[in-house]
Design a protein around this motif. Sequence first.
Motif, short mmCIF file in Angstrom:
data_model
loop_
_atom_site.label_atom_id
_atom_site.label_comp_id
_atom_site.label_asym_id
_atom_site.label_seq_id
_atom_site.Cartn_x
_atom_site.Cartn_y
_atom_site.Cartn_z
N ILE A 207 60.40 20.68 44.17
CA ILE A 207 60.36 20.59 45.63
C ILE A 207 60.06 21.97 46.19
O ILE A 207 60.74 22.94 45.87
CB ILE A 207 61.70 20.09 46.18
CG1 ILE A 207 62.08 18.74 45.56
CG2 ILE A 207 61.67 20.00 47.70
CD1 ILE A 207 63.56 18.40 45.70
N GLY A 212 64.10 17.43 52.82
CA GLY A 212 64.57 16.12 52.40
C GLY A 212 65.14 15.30 53.53
O GLY A 212 66.08 14.52 53.35
N ASN A 218 63.43 11.70 49.18
CA ASN A 218 64.69 11.49 48.47
C ASN A 218 64.56 10.42 47.40
O ASN A 218 65.12 10.54 46.31
CB ASN A 218 65.79 11.11 49.46
CG ASN A 218 66.35 12.30 50.19
OD1 ASN A 218 67.25 12.98 49.70
ND2 ASN A 218 65.81 12.58 51.38
N VAL A 221 62.90 11.97 44.32
CA VAL A 221 63.86 12.75 43.53
C VAL A 221 64.76 11.82 42.73
O VAL A 221 64.99 12.01 41.53
CB VAL A 221 64.69 13.66 44.45
CG1 VAL A 221 65.83 14.31 43.68
CG2 VAL A 221 63.81 14.73 45.08
N ASP A 233 64.82 22.28 43.21
CA ASP A 233 64.65 22.42 44.66
C ASP A 233 64.42 23.89 44.99
O ASP A 233 65.33 24.71 44.84
CB ASP A 233 65.90 21.88 45.37
CG ASP A 233 65.87 22.15 46.87
OD1 ASP A 233 64.77 22.07 47.45
OD2 ASP A 233 66.95 22.44 47.44
N PHE A 241 68.51 17.54 50.11
CA PHE A 241 68.41 17.32 48.67
C PHE A 241 69.65 17.85 47.95
O PHE A 241 70.18 17.21 47.05
CB PHE A 241 67.17 18.02 48.11
CG PHE A 241 65.87 17.43 48.53
CD1 PHE A 241 65.56 16.11 48.24
CD2 PHE A 241 64.93 18.18 49.22
CE1 PHE A 241 64.35 15.55 48.63
CE2 PHE A 241 63.71 17.64 49.61
CZ PHE A 241 63.42 16.32 49.32
#
Length: 271
Positions: A207, A212, A218, A221, A233, A241
């Motif tokens: 990311i 997020g 989301n 992920v 991230d 996140f």
Amino acid sequence: MKELKNILQEVQTKKSRNYITFLTGAGISSASGIPTYRGSDGIWIKGTKYYKPESFGTFEHFSKNADEVWQYTFFRKKMFSEAKPNDSHYLLKGIEDCIPDKFNLITQNIDNLHQRAGSKKVYEIHGNLREMRCSEECSKDVYEMPNIPLKNIDEDLTYDEKKLLFCPKCGEDTRPNILWFDEFYNERNFKLDTTLKIAKNSGLLIILGSSGATNLPNALVQQTIKYGGYVIDVNLEDNNFTENFISKKNFFKFRGDIKEFLELFKNLMKG
């Protein structure tokens, strides 16, 4: 980041679920001078009125104020056209060149900077400002936006320019082919199913500059982690996140500059 080297080595040796996927948000374009969408500098301004994105960026608002939204669209297009891809955009292009068959780039951005930097495998999950479609959805057709001069913030569209923005099939207003806050992701316009499949087959999802705050990022992920992939991230600070996934053993965070991370990543790939 010791974990990054180990993760990268593991992913590169896999025969399946070995895609390396990048998910980018507004943070990657801030170095190009484009305000982040939700930051303090990201409030939308039209004349003397002030809107929060959550109220302006809706189909409901468009349905009552189509001319205003279209004027703002061509102002944003002007802002994007004057911006230039930054080092992070070009670093992603370089990584794609190294692993073209395993590389995917999913972006929430509508600024076209990834494409202008030369990236090919780009999935725009919030749409783009190159296209428009019928606001009444009279067909599934998507049209290239007409060649209307880009606007300053206080410069309205002319009558002749507005005529170019009617649907050629039914005569109703067209709309920018972007995802608004009161709308839902789908496959046809926003690659919902395609990107979920990519996330499922990604050994590593990185990311870059996304907080997020919307559903699909989301879900991507979650999908990667569910099927055994790693997620990193890369942001300046914790975000949605972090809150949602920090307890997962396959979730890591890198707090720092995106360019710094990508330079490190590219060097590890070469090594």
